[in-house]
Design a protein around this motif. Structure first.
Motif, PDB file in Angstrom:
ATOM      1  N   HIS A 118    -111.318 -20.673  15.006  1.00  0.00           N
ATOM      2  CA  HIS A 118    -109.936 -20.909  14.594  1.00  0.00           C
ATOM      3  C   HIS A 118    -108.992 -20.013  15.386  1.00  0.00           C
ATOM      4  O   HIS A 118    -109.392 -19.013  15.973  1.00  0.00           O
ATOM      5  CB  HIS A 118    -109.786 -20.627  13.091  1.00  0.00           C
ATOM      6  CG  HIS A 118    -110.644 -21.492  12.254  1.00  0.00           C
ATOM      7  ND1 HIS A 118    -110.262 -22.739  11.832  1.00  0.00           N
ATOM      8  CD2 HIS A 118    -111.900 -21.304  11.782  1.00  0.00           C
ATOM      9  CE1 HIS A 118    -111.230 -23.277  11.123  1.00  0.00           C
ATOM     10  NE2 HIS A 118    -112.246 -22.421  11.073  1.00  0.00           N
ATOM     11  N   ARG A 119    -107.723 -20.352  15.321  1.00  0.00           N
ATOM     12  CA  ARG A 119    -106.705 -19.532  15.965  1.00  0.00           C
ATOM     13  C   ARG A 119    -106.526 -18.234  15.175  1.00  0.00           C
ATOM     14  O   ARG A 119    -106.750 -18.201  13.979  1.00  0.00           O
ATOM     15  CB  ARG A 119    -105.396 -20.304  15.999  1.00  0.00           C
ATOM     16  CG  ARG A 119    -105.512 -21.587  16.819  1.00  0.00           C
ATOM     17  CD  ARG A 119    -104.202 -22.251  16.888  1.00  0.00           C
ATOM     18  NE  ARG A 119    -103.331 -21.345  17.666  1.00  0.00           N
ATOM     19  CZ  ARG A 119    -102.320 -21.732  18.382  1.00  0.00           C
ATOM     20  NH1 ARG A 119    -101.975 -22.982  18.415  1.00  0.00           N
ATOM     21  NH2 ARG A 119    -101.595 -20.862  19.048  1.00  0.00           N
ATOM     22  N   PRO A 120    -106.069 -17.162  15.854  1.00  0.00           N
ATOM     23  CA  PRO A 120    -105.806 -15.907  15.151  1.00  0.00           C
ATOM     24  C   PRO A 120    -104.668 -16.086  14.161  1.00  0.00           C
ATOM     25  O   PRO A 120    -103.827 -16.956  14.363  1.00  0.00           O
ATOM     26  CB  PRO A 120    -105.379 -14.958  16.260  1.00  0.00           C
ATOM     27  CG  PRO A 120    -105.820 -15.605  17.537  1.00  0.00           C
ATOM     28  CD  PRO A 120    -105.849 -17.065  17.280  1.00  0.00           C
ATOM     29  N   GLU A 121    -104.576 -15.326  13.194  1.00  0.00           N
ATOM     30  CA  GLU A 121    -105.415 -14.283  12.660  1.00  0.00           C
ATOM     31  C   GLU A 121    -106.072 -14.774  11.387  1.00  0.00           C
ATOM     32  O   GLU A 121    -105.429 -15.380  10.557  1.00  0.00           O
ATOM     33  CB  GLU A 121    -104.589 -13.049  12.324  1.00  0.00           C
ATOM     34  CG  GLU A 121    -104.157 -12.200  13.483  1.00  0.00           C
ATOM     35  CD  GLU A 121    -105.311 -11.484  14.167  1.00  0.00           C
ATOM     36  OE1 GLU A 121    -106.260 -11.016  13.522  1.00  0.00           O
ATOM     37  OE2 GLU A 121    -105.249 -11.414  15.381  1.00  0.00           O
ATOM     38  N   ARG A 122    -107.321 -14.463  11.234  1.00  0.00           N
ATOM     39  CA  ARG A 122    -108.098 -14.744  10.034  1.00  0.00           C
ATOM     40  C   ARG A 122    -109.004 -13.541   9.826  1.00  0.00           C
ATOM     41  O   ARG A 122    -109.242 -12.782  10.744  1.00  0.00           O
ATOM     42  CB  ARG A 122    -108.933 -16.003  10.202  1.00  0.00           C
ATOM     43  CG  ARG A 122    -108.100 -17.266  10.337  1.00  0.00           C
ATOM     44  CD  ARG A 122    -108.936 -18.436  10.792  1.00  0.00           C
ATOM     45  NE  ARG A 122    -109.820 -18.903   9.744  1.00  0.00           N
ATOM     46  CZ  ARG A 122    -109.701 -20.056   9.113  1.00  0.00           C
ATOM     47  NH1 ARG A 122    -108.729 -20.868   9.409  1.00  0.00           N
ATOM     48  NH2 ARG A 122    -110.552 -20.410   8.190  1.00  0.00           N
ATOM     49  N   GLY A 123    -109.523 -13.378   8.623  1.00  0.00           N
ATOM     50  CA  GLY A 123    -110.370 -12.213   8.400  1.00  0.00           C
ATOM     51  C   GLY A 123    -111.212 -12.329   7.162  1.00  0.00           C
ATOM     52  O   GLY A 123    -111.246 -13.358   6.491  1.00  0.00           O
ATOM     53  N   GLY A 124    -111.881 -11.238   6.871  1.00  0.00           N
ATOM     54  CA  GLY A 124    -112.761 -11.173   5.716  1.00  0.00           C
ATOM     55  C   GLY A 124    -113.450  -9.831   5.680  1.00  0.00           C
ATOM     56  O   GLY A 124    -113.060  -8.902   6.380  1.00  0.00           O
ATOM     57  N   ALA A 125    -114.478  -9.742   4.891  1.00  0.00           N
ATOM     58  CA  ALA A 125    -115.211  -8.491   4.721  1.00  0.00           C
ATOM     59  C   ALA A 125    -116.652  -8.646   5.181  1.00  0.00           C
ATOM     60  O   ALA A 125    -117.269  -9.691   4.969  1.00  0.00           O
ATOM     61  CB  ALA A 125    -115.188  -8.073   3.250  1.00  0.00           C
TER      62      ALA A 125
ATOM     63  N   ASP B 218    -111.785 -14.538   3.822  1.00  0.00           N
ATOM     64  CA  ASP B 218    -110.621 -14.330   2.967  1.00  0.00           C
ATOM     65  C   ASP B 218    -109.619 -15.469   3.170  1.00  0.00           C
ATOM     66  O   ASP B 218    -108.652 -15.344   3.914  1.00  0.00           O
ATOM     67  CB  ASP B 218    -109.976 -12.983   3.291  1.00  0.00           C
ATOM     68  CG  ASP B 218    -108.892 -12.585   2.316  1.00  0.00           C
ATOM     69  OD1 ASP B 218    -108.664 -13.317   1.334  1.00  0.00           O
ATOM     70  OD2 ASP B 218    -108.269 -11.535   2.549  1.00  0.00           O
ATOM     71  N   ALA B 219    -109.841 -16.572   2.485  1.00  0.00           N
ATOM     72  CA  ALA B 219    -108.984 -17.759   2.624  1.00  0.00           C
ATOM     73  C   ALA B 219    -107.589 -17.541   2.049  1.00  0.00           C
ATOM     74  O   ALA B 219    -106.658 -18.265   2.404  1.00  0.00           O
ATOM     75  CB  ALA B 219    -109.643 -18.951   1.937  1.00  0.00           C
ATOM     76  N   GLU B 220    -107.421 -16.531   1.208  1.00  0.00           N
ATOM     77  CA  GLU B 220    -106.137 -16.289   0.550  1.00  0.00           C
ATOM     78  C   GLU B 220    -105.314 -15.193   1.228  1.00  0.00           C
ATOM     79  O   GLU B 220    -104.259 -14.809   0.728  1.00  0.00           O
ATOM     80  CB  GLU B 220    -106.384 -15.921  -0.913  1.00  0.00           C
ATOM     81  CG  GLU B 220    -107.101 -17.008  -1.680  1.00  0.00           C
ATOM     82  CD  GLU B 220    -107.621 -16.535  -3.021  1.00  0.00           C
ATOM     83  OE1 GLU B 220    -107.230 -15.441  -3.478  1.00  0.00           O
ATOM     84  OE2 GLU B 220    -108.439 -17.249  -3.603  1.00  0.00           O
ATOM     85  N   ALA B 221    -105.758 -14.702   2.365  1.00  0.00           N
ATOM     86  CA  ALA B 221    -105.051 -13.634   3.067  1.00  0.00           C
ATOM     87  C   ALA B 221    -103.683 -14.106   3.546  1.00  0.00           C
ATOM     88  O   ALA B 221    -103.461 -15.296   3.767  1.00  0.00           O
ATOM     89  CB  ALA B 221    -105.872 -13.177   4.269  1.00  0.00           C
ATOM     90  N   ARG B 222    -102.770 -13.145   3.696  1.00  0.00           N
ATOM     91  CA  ARG B 222    -101.470 -13.440   4.311  1.00  0.00           C
ATOM     92  C   ARG B 222    -101.624 -13.171   5.800  1.00  0.00           C
ATOM     93  O   ARG B 222    -101.980 -12.055   6.199  1.00  0.00           O
ATOM     94  CB  ARG B 222    -100.385 -12.555   3.713  1.00  0.00           C
ATOM     95  CG  ARG B 222    -100.019 -12.986   2.298  1.00  0.00           C
ATOM     96  CD  ARG B 222     -98.886 -12.169   1.728  1.00  0.00           C
ATOM     97  NE  ARG B 222     -99.372 -10.803   1.490  1.00  0.00           N
ATOM     98  CZ  ARG B 222     -98.680  -9.702   1.751  1.00  0.00           C
ATOM     99  NH1 ARG B 222     -97.476  -9.761   2.232  1.00  0.00           N
ATOM    100  NH2 ARG B 222     -99.203  -8.511   1.500  1.00  0.00           N
ATOM    101  N   THR B 223    -101.367 -14.169   6.608  1.00  0.00           N
ATOM    102  CA  THR B 223    -101.580 -14.029   8.043  1.00  0.00           C
ATOM    103  C   THR B 223    -100.411 -14.593   8.849  1.00  0.00           C
ATOM    104  O   THR B 223     -99.657 -15.433   8.376  1.00  0.00           O
ATOM    105  CB  THR B 223    -102.853 -14.767   8.490  1.00  0.00           C
ATOM    106  OG1 THR B 223    -102.695 -16.160   8.248  1.00  0.00           O
ATOM    107  CG2 THR B 223    -104.082 -14.257   7.769  1.00  0.00           C
ATOM    108  N   THR B 224    -100.301 -14.095  10.076  1.00  0.00           N
ATOM    109  CA  THR B 224     -99.441 -14.677  11.098  1.00  0.00           C
ATOM    110  C   THR B 224    -100.312 -14.762  12.347  1.00  0.00           C
ATOM    111  O   THR B 224    -101.504 -14.420  12.297  1.00  0.00           O
ATOM    112  CB  THR B 224     -98.204 -13.796  11.387  1.00  0.00           C
ATOM    113  OG1 THR B 224     -98.630 -12.601  12.058  1.00  0.00           O
ATOM    114  CG2 THR B 224     -97.443 -13.459  10.112  1.00  0.00           C
ATOM    115  N   SER B 225     -99.731 -15.126  13.453  1.00  0.00           N
ATOM    116  CA  SER B 225    -100.521 -15.205  14.687  1.00  0.00           C
ATOM    117  C   SER B 225    -100.926 -13.822  15.204  1.00  0.00           C
ATOM    118  O   SER B 225    -101.768 -13.725  16.095  1.00  0.00           O
ATOM    119  CB  SER B 225     -99.753 -15.953  15.766  1.00  0.00           C
ATOM    120  OG  SER B 225     -98.557 -15.260  16.071  1.00  0.00           O
TER     121      SER B 225
END
Length: 66
Positions: free
Chosen positions: A18-25, A41-48
């Motif tokens: 996927h495109r940035p930014e995504r994350g998790g633990a 972390d599908a509920e994270a607040r993200t931008t590019s």
């Protein structure tokens, strides 16, 4: 650091494809460089260019650490 095949596949599927930014633990045994589990972390607040973990993920990490 060693990453299990299952954790690596989860990271690839939820982050790398996927495109940035995504994350998790990343989780694994204490005091040993092994990643056994990735929690996306599908509920994270993200931008590019930024990632802010969700309250749900923060709680999940706290629960696992206990």
């Amino acid at each position: 650091m060693v990453v299990t095949d299952i954790a690596l596949a989860d990271i690839r599927r939820n982050i790398a494809e996927h495109r940035p930014e995504r994350g998790g633990a990343l989780f694994g045994p204490r005091d040993y460089p092994l990643v056994t589990h990735f929690e996306f972390d599908a509920e994270a607040r993200t931008t590019s260019v930024s990632y802010v973990p969700s309250v749900r993920l923060i709680q999940s990490v706290r629960n696992v650490e206990r």
